[in-house]
Design a protein around this motif. Structure first.
Motif, PDB file in Angstrom:
ATOM      1  N   GLY A 196      27.977 -64.278  15.080  1.00  0.00           N
ATOM      2  CA  GLY A 196      26.982 -64.133  16.130  1.00  0.00           C
ATOM      3  C   GLY A 196      26.310 -62.778  16.202  1.00  0.00           C
ATOM      4  O   GLY A 196      25.564 -62.505  17.144  1.00  0.00           O
ATOM      5  N   SER A 197      26.551 -61.918  15.239  1.00  0.00           N
ATOM      6  CA  SER A 197      25.949 -60.585  15.245  1.00  0.00           C
ATOM      7  C   SER A 197      24.538 -60.649  14.671  1.00  0.00           C
ATOM      8  O   SER A 197      24.291 -61.326  13.669  1.00  0.00           O
ATOM      9  CB  SER A 197      26.803 -59.615  14.435  1.00  0.00           C
ATOM     10  N   GLY A 198      23.597 -59.926  15.296  1.00  0.00           N
ATOM     11  CA  GLY A 198      22.230 -59.862  14.801  1.00  0.00           C
ATOM     12  C   GLY A 198      22.057 -58.725  13.812  1.00  0.00           C
ATOM     13  O   GLY A 198      23.017 -58.045  13.437  1.00  0.00           O
ATOM     14  N   TYR A 199      20.803 -58.534  13.404  1.00  0.00           N
ATOM     15  CA  TYR A 199      20.538 -57.493  12.415  1.00  0.00           C
ATOM     16  C   TYR A 199      20.881 -56.098  12.944  1.00  0.00           C
ATOM     17  O   TYR A 199      21.418 -55.268  12.208  1.00  0.00           O
ATOM     18  CB  TYR A 199      19.072 -57.542  11.994  1.00  0.00           C
ATOM     19  N   TRP A 200      20.563 -55.824  14.208  1.00  0.00           N
ATOM     20  CA  TRP A 200      20.881 -54.515  14.768  1.00  0.00           C
ATOM     21  C   TRP A 200      22.389 -54.320  14.873  1.00  0.00           C
ATOM     22  O   TRP A 200      22.905 -53.225  14.635  1.00  0.00           O
ATOM     23  CB  TRP A 200      20.228 -54.341  16.140  1.00  0.00           C
ATOM     24  N   GLY A 201      23.104 -55.390  15.253  1.00  0.00           N
ATOM     25  CA  GLY A 201      24.558 -55.294  15.318  1.00  0.00           C
ATOM     26  C   GLY A 201      25.174 -55.042  13.956  1.00  0.00           C
ATOM     27  O   GLY A 201      26.110 -54.244  13.821  1.00  0.00           O
ATOM     28  N   ILE A 202      24.649 -55.728  12.931  1.00  0.00           N
ATOM     29  CA  ILE A 202      25.141 -55.507  11.570  1.00  0.00           C
ATOM     30  C   ILE A 202      24.868 -54.074  11.125  1.00  0.00           C
ATOM     31  O   ILE A 202      25.728 -53.426  10.513  1.00  0.00           O
ATOM     32  CB  ILE A 202      24.476 -56.511  10.599  1.00  0.00           C
ATOM     33  N   PHE A 203      23.694 -53.577  11.477  1.00  0.00           N
ATOM     34  CA  PHE A 203      23.317 -52.221  11.057  1.00  0.00           C
ATOM     35  C   PHE A 203      24.238 -51.182  11.689  1.00  0.00           C
ATOM     36  O   PHE A 203      24.778 -50.311  10.983  1.00  0.00           O
ATOM     37  CB  PHE A 203      21.859 -51.954  11.432  1.00  0.00           C
ATOM     38  N   PHE A 204      24.415 -51.251  13.010  1.00  0.00           N
ATOM     39  CA  PHE A 204      25.170 -50.207  13.706  1.00  0.00           C
ATOM     40  C   PHE A 204      26.686 -50.383  13.586  1.00  0.00           C
ATOM     41  O   PHE A 204      27.422 -49.387  13.560  1.00  0.00           O
ATOM     42  CB  PHE A 204      24.782 -50.182  15.192  1.00  0.00           C
ATOM     43  N   ARG A 205      27.169 -51.618  13.493  1.00  0.00           N
ATOM     44  CA  ARG A 205      28.602 -51.842  13.487  1.00  0.00           C
ATOM     45  C   ARG A 205      29.208 -51.939  12.088  1.00  0.00           C
ATOM     46  O   ARG A 205      30.408 -51.724  11.918  1.00  0.00           O
ATOM     47  CB  ARG A 205      28.927 -53.136  14.257  1.00  0.00           C
ATOM     48  N   ILE A 206      28.390 -52.271  11.100  1.00  0.00           N
ATOM     49  CA  ILE A 206      28.920 -52.474   9.746  1.00  0.00           C
ATOM     50  C   ILE A 206      28.318 -51.487   8.745  1.00  0.00           C
ATOM     51  O   ILE A 206      29.033 -50.726   8.093  1.00  0.00           O
ATOM     52  CB  ILE A 206      28.682 -53.920   9.274  1.00  0.00           C
TER      53      ILE A 206
END
Length: 296
Positions: A196-206
């Motif tokens: 359920g992670s979006g592109y911004w979540g992938i960028f900042f968290r991964i």
């Protein structure tokens, strides 16, 4: 008996060959160590000479340029700090350097993320455009940049240094970070999207945590470039209150002569932050430089 004799005749040259190989490996290892020691000495000697010269008088600087001081003049450090106003200059350099580093990392990582993880029509030409930015002679842009900044009214401000520093460091930042991000398996990204992670979540968290080694490399290389930059600061900054460290070092030299003892003392103060930063993050520099060079 003949068979045994033949067997011994075969073993003797093999044994001697192994011994010769071992001797060669040991000799090669020692030669490599000696070369590395000589190279380290060549790199460290200028720093030794700088700090030793900073504690000499002008007379001793010329008479015994390579020896240790006969009389250690520690007062050179305090005099250089006070006469050049190095406290204010160090604050200015810190503000400009940290602001430019933040912008470089922010814009560089965002751009590298798009170029390395997405497919779109103009991806190739756009990557080539950023790569060609590394070939631009920086100092050839001084006059047009001065005219542009004069028109928009940002000369004699921190922004007159922050913006050019960021622009000219972005190509190498994008190149290094994009190469590293391309080596990160896309399965991690796909798993995050399933959760359920979006592109911004992938960028900042991964992507950002995984890209820390190469970001450290970019940050340190940028720090060294920004901290020691002279030409842009000389052209774009005239206000004494905004001058950076490389500019205030020129106060000890005029048309009639140079106070070398105070100049060396001021240079020793100015170079200390870069040495400390490098010593703390040298491992990250080496990891970041080789990161992304090999794909598994």
């Amino acid at each position: 008996m003949e068979t045994k004799t033949d067997h011994r005749e075969v073993l003797i040259p093999r044994t001697s060959l192994v011994q010769n190989i071992n001797v060669w490996k040991i000799g090669k290892s020692w030669i490599s160590k000696i070369i590395l020691i000589l190279f380290a000495f060549a790199m460290l000697y200028p720093l030794y000479w700088l700090f030793v010269s900073a504690l000499k008088t002008n007379q001793e600087f010329f008479e015994n340029p390579y020896s240790l001081p006969i009389h250690w003049v520690f007062d050179n450090i305090t005099r250089a700090w006070e006469l050049a106003g190095m406290g204010k200059a160090m604050i200015n350099s810190t503000i400009v350097t940290l602001a430019a580093m933040f912008l470089t990392l922010l814009l560089g990582t965002l751009t590298a993320y798009v170029l390395s993880r997405f497919e779109f029509r103009w991806k190739g030409p756009l990557m080539l455009f950023f790569t060609l930015g590394m070939l631009i002679p920086i100092h050839s842009t001084l006059v047009p940049l001065f005219m542009i900044m004069n028109k928009i009214g940002i000369l004699d401000t921190y922004w007159s240094l922050i913006l050019p520093y960021t622009a000219f460091e972005l190509p190498i930042a994008i190149f290094l970070i994009a190469a590293f991000m391309s080596s990160i398996p896309k399965a991690i990204e796909e798993a995050a999207m399933i959760d359920g992670s979006g592109y911004w979540g992938i960028f900042f968290r991964i992507m950002l945590p995984l890209s820390f080694p190469v970001m450290s490399t970019v940050a340190i290389l940028a720090f060294l470039r920004y901290w020691n930059e002279f030409a842009f600061a000389l052209v774009f900054i005239n206000d004494q209150a905004l001058k950076t460290l490389p500019l205030v070092l020129t106060i000890f030299s005029d048309g009639f002569g140079t106070d070398y003892s105070l100049t060396m003392a001021a240079m020793a103060i100015a170079v200390l932050p870069t040495i400390i930063i490098y010593l703390f993050f040298q491992e990250q520099i080496m990891k970041g430089m080789v990161a992304g060079s090999v794909k598994e």
